[in-house]
Scaffold this motif. Sequence first.
Motif, PDB file in Angstrom:
ATOM      1  N   PHE A  41      16.542 -63.166  78.602  1.00 14.70           N
ATOM      2  CA  PHE A  41      16.113 -64.463  79.126  1.00 14.70           C
ATOM      3  C   PHE A  41      15.596 -65.370  78.013  1.00 14.70           C
ATOM      4  O   PHE A  41      15.728 -66.583  78.085  1.00 14.70           O
ATOM      5  CB  PHE A  41      15.062 -64.287  80.237  1.00 14.70           C
ATOM      6  CG  PHE A  41      13.762 -63.695  79.778  1.00 14.70           C
ATOM      7  CD1 PHE A  41      12.695 -64.502  79.418  1.00 14.70           C
ATOM      8  CD2 PHE A  41      13.601 -62.320  79.708  1.00 14.70           C
ATOM      9  CE1 PHE A  41      11.497 -63.953  78.992  1.00 14.70           C
ATOM     10  CE2 PHE A  41      12.411 -61.757  79.282  1.00 14.70           C
ATOM     11  CZ  PHE A  41      11.349 -62.575  78.921  1.00 14.70           C
ATOM     12  N   ARG A  42      15.009 -64.790  76.974  1.00 12.00           N
ATOM     13  CA  ARG A  42      14.518 -65.609  75.863  1.00 12.00           C
ATOM     14  C   ARG A  42      15.670 -66.288  75.120  1.00 12.00           C
ATOM     15  O   ARG A  42      15.563 -67.445  74.721  1.00 12.00           O
ATOM     16  CB  ARG A  42      13.695 -64.749  74.904  1.00 12.00           C
ATOM     17  CG  ARG A  42      12.363 -64.333  75.499  1.00 12.00           C
ATOM     18  CD  ARG A  42      11.532 -63.542  74.490  1.00 12.00           C
ATOM     19  NE  ARG A  42      10.221 -63.274  75.029  1.00 12.00           N
ATOM     20  CZ  ARG A  42       9.859 -62.102  75.548  1.00 12.00           C
ATOM     21  NH1 ARG A  42      10.705 -61.100  75.590  1.00 12.00           N
ATOM     22  NH2 ARG A  42       8.637 -61.937  76.020  1.00 12.00           N
ATOM     23  N   CYS A  43      16.768 -65.561  74.943  1.00 13.31           N
ATOM     24  CA  CYS A  43      17.948 -66.177  74.319  1.00 13.31           C
ATOM     25  C   CYS A  43      18.443 -67.342  75.164  1.00 13.31           C
ATOM     26  O   CYS A  43      18.795 -68.396  74.637  1.00 13.31           O
ATOM     27  CB  CYS A  43      19.068 -65.148  74.150  1.00 13.31           C
ATOM     28  SG  CYS A  43      18.884 -64.088  72.709  1.00 13.31           S
ATOM     29  N   HIS A  44      18.471 -67.164  76.490  1.00 15.70           N
ATOM     30  CA  HIS A  44      18.915 -68.250  77.370  1.00 15.70           C
ATOM     31  C   HIS A  44      18.030 -69.470  77.167  1.00 15.70           C
ATOM     32  O   HIS A  44      18.521 -70.591  77.042  1.00 15.70           O
ATOM     33  CB  HIS A  44      18.911 -67.805  78.834  1.00 15.70           C
ATOM     34  CG  HIS A  44      19.483 -68.822  79.766  1.00 15.70           C
ATOM     35  ND1 HIS A  44      18.771 -69.924  80.182  1.00 15.70           N
ATOM     36  CD2 HIS A  44      20.707 -68.919  80.334  1.00 15.70           C
ATOM     37  CE1 HIS A  44      19.532 -70.645  80.984  1.00 15.70           C
ATOM     38  NE2 HIS A  44      20.717 -70.066  81.102  1.00 15.70           N
ATOM     39  N   GLN A  45      16.725 -69.256  77.105  1.00 15.50           N
ATOM     40  CA  GLN A  45      15.786 -70.368  76.902  1.00 15.50           C
ATOM     41  C   GLN A  45      16.052 -71.086  75.589  1.00 15.50           C
ATOM     42  O   GLN A  45      15.964 -72.307  75.523  1.00 15.50           O
ATOM     43  CB  GLN A  45      14.338 -69.853  76.893  1.00 15.50           C
ATOM     44  CG  GLN A  45      13.810 -69.434  78.225  1.00 15.50           C
ATOM     45  CD  GLN A  45      12.423 -68.804  78.119  1.00 15.50           C
ATOM     46  OE1 GLN A  45      12.077 -68.182  77.122  1.00 15.50           O
ATOM     47  NE2 GLN A  45      11.638 -68.953  79.172  1.00 15.50           N
ATOM     48  N   GLU A  46      16.373 -70.336  74.548  1.00 13.05           N
ATOM     49  CA  GLU A  46      16.525 -70.926  73.223  1.00 13.05           C
ATOM     50  C   GLU A  46      17.846 -71.657  73.004  1.00 13.05           C
ATOM     51  O   GLU A  46      17.894 -72.602  72.228  1.00 13.05           O
ATOM     52  CB  GLU A  46      16.374 -69.853  72.141  1.00 13.05           C
ATOM     53  CG  GLU A  46      14.931 -69.419  71.965  1.00 13.05           C
ATOM     54  CD  GLU A  46      14.733 -68.557  70.742  1.00 13.05           C
ATOM     55  OE1 GLU A  46      15.316 -68.859  69.678  1.00 13.05           O
ATOM     56  OE2 GLU A  46      13.981 -67.569  70.847  1.00 13.05           O
ATOM     57  N   THR A  48      20.097 -72.870  75.559  1.00 12.71           N
ATOM     58  CA  THR A  48      20.604 -73.768  76.594  1.00 12.71           C
ATOM     59  C   THR A  48      19.619 -74.913  76.815  1.00 12.71           C
ATOM     60  O   THR A  48      18.489 -74.872  76.340  1.00 12.71           O
ATOM     61  CB  THR A  48      20.843 -73.043  77.940  1.00 12.71           C
ATOM     62  OG1 THR A  48      19.588 -72.622  78.476  1.00 12.71           O
ATOM     63  CG2 THR A  48      21.767 -71.848  77.784  1.00 12.71           C
ATOM     64  N   ASP A  49      20.058 -75.890  77.578  1.00 20.11           N
ATOM     65  CA  ASP A  49      19.200 -77.036  77.884  1.00 20.11           C
ATOM     66  C   ASP A  49      18.877 -77.109  79.371  1.00 20.11           C
ATOM     67  O   ASP A  49      18.622 -78.166  79.904  1.00 20.11           O
ATOM     68  CB  ASP A  49      19.868 -78.337  77.421  1.00 20.11           C
ATOM     69  CG  ASP A  49      21.195 -78.581  78.129  1.00 20.11           C
ATOM     70  OD1 ASP A  49      21.624 -77.735  78.947  1.00 20.11           O
ATOM     71  OD2 ASP A  49      21.801 -79.629  77.862  1.00 20.11           O
ATOM     72  N   HIS A  50      18.926 -75.957  80.041  1.00 22.89           N
ATOM     73  CA  HIS A  50      18.650 -75.933  81.478  1.00 22.89           C
ATOM     74  C   HIS A  50      17.834 -74.687  81.840  1.00 22.89           C
ATOM     75  O   HIS A  50      17.737 -73.757  81.056  1.00 22.89           O
ATOM     76  CB  HIS A  50      19.965 -75.964  82.281  1.00 22.89           C
ATOM     77  CG  HIS A  50      20.878 -74.817  81.973  1.00 22.89           C
ATOM     78  ND1 HIS A  50      21.850 -74.892  80.997  1.00 22.89           N
ATOM     79  CD2 HIS A  50      20.952 -73.579  82.495  1.00 22.89           C
ATOM     80  CE1 HIS A  50      22.499 -73.741  80.948  1.00 22.89           C
ATOM     81  NE2 HIS A  50      21.969 -72.921  81.849  1.00 22.89           N
ATOM     82  N   ARG A  51      17.283 -74.734  83.017  1.00 19.50           N
ATOM     83  CA  ARG A  51      16.485 -73.639  83.550  1.00 19.50           C
ATOM     84  C   ARG A  51      17.399 -72.470  83.921  1.00 19.50           C
ATOM     85  O   ARG A  51      18.469 -72.655  84.490  1.00 19.50           O
ATOM     86  CB  ARG A  51      15.723 -74.132  84.786  1.00 19.50           C
ATOM     87  CG  ARG A  51      14.802 -73.127  85.422  1.00 19.50           C
ATOM     88  CD  ARG A  51      14.116 -73.781  86.639  1.00 19.50           C
ATOM     89  NE  ARG A  51      13.856 -72.796  87.652  1.00 19.50           N
ATOM     90  CZ  ARG A  51      14.692 -72.436  88.620  1.00 19.50           C
ATOM     91  NH1 ARG A  51      15.867 -73.003  88.737  1.00 19.50           N
ATOM     92  NH2 ARG A  51      14.366 -71.511  89.490  1.00 19.50           N
ATOM     93  N   ALA A  52      16.997 -71.268  83.606  1.00 15.55           N
ATOM     94  CA  ALA A  52      17.776 -70.076  83.943  1.00 15.55           C
ATOM     95  C   ALA A  52      17.731 -69.823  85.452  1.00 15.55           C
ATOM     96  O   ALA A  52      16.668 -69.876  86.061  1.00 15.55           O
ATOM     97  CB  ALA A  52      17.222 -68.866  83.207  1.00 15.55           C
ATOM     98  N   ASN A 112      10.348 -68.004  89.752  1.00 17.93           N
ATOM     99  CA  ASN A 112      10.882 -68.905  88.721  1.00 17.93           C
ATOM    100  C   ASN A 112      10.256 -70.252  88.778  1.00 17.93           C
ATOM    101  O   ASN A 112       9.864 -70.776  89.700  1.00 17.93           O
ATOM    102  CB  ASN A 112      12.397 -69.041  88.848  1.00 17.93           C
ATOM    103  CG  ASN A 112      13.076 -67.706  88.569  1.00 17.93           C
ATOM    104  OD1 ASN A 112      12.571 -66.909  87.789  1.00 17.93           O
ATOM    105  ND2 ASN A 112      14.197 -67.475  89.209  1.00 17.93           N
TER     106      ASN A 112
END
Length: 112
Positions: A41-46, A48-52, A112
């Motif tokens: 999930f941390r990679c997704h945060q770093e 992308t520009d949207h909420r997971a 979330n």
Amino acid sequence: MSEPIVRGVDVDHATRCRHYRNDRDVVAFKFDCCEEYFPCFRCHQEVTDHRAVPWPRDRFDEPSVLCGVCLAELTVPAYLEADYRCPSCDAAFNPGCEAHANLYFETGSNEN
């Protein structure tokens, strides 16, 4: 069929990333928001520009977990029933991922 792409930060050949790099960190999860695999999930945060958005329960019959060792794509139930081992190649998965399960797929306790 082409090899699945895993996005993230410093992702190696077995889907380990900057955040999780031990020998059992060899799974990637697909998020419903972008339908792409990420090691965590941390990679997704770093990157992308949207909420997971976790993988929804009504799509649990579709593959959304990737073994970084053999590239087998698993459904959520197959992953959860596998006792932290890939059912295709027997690679060990990190049991610590369970602590973040609600971030990867709907568990009934998503916050979330």
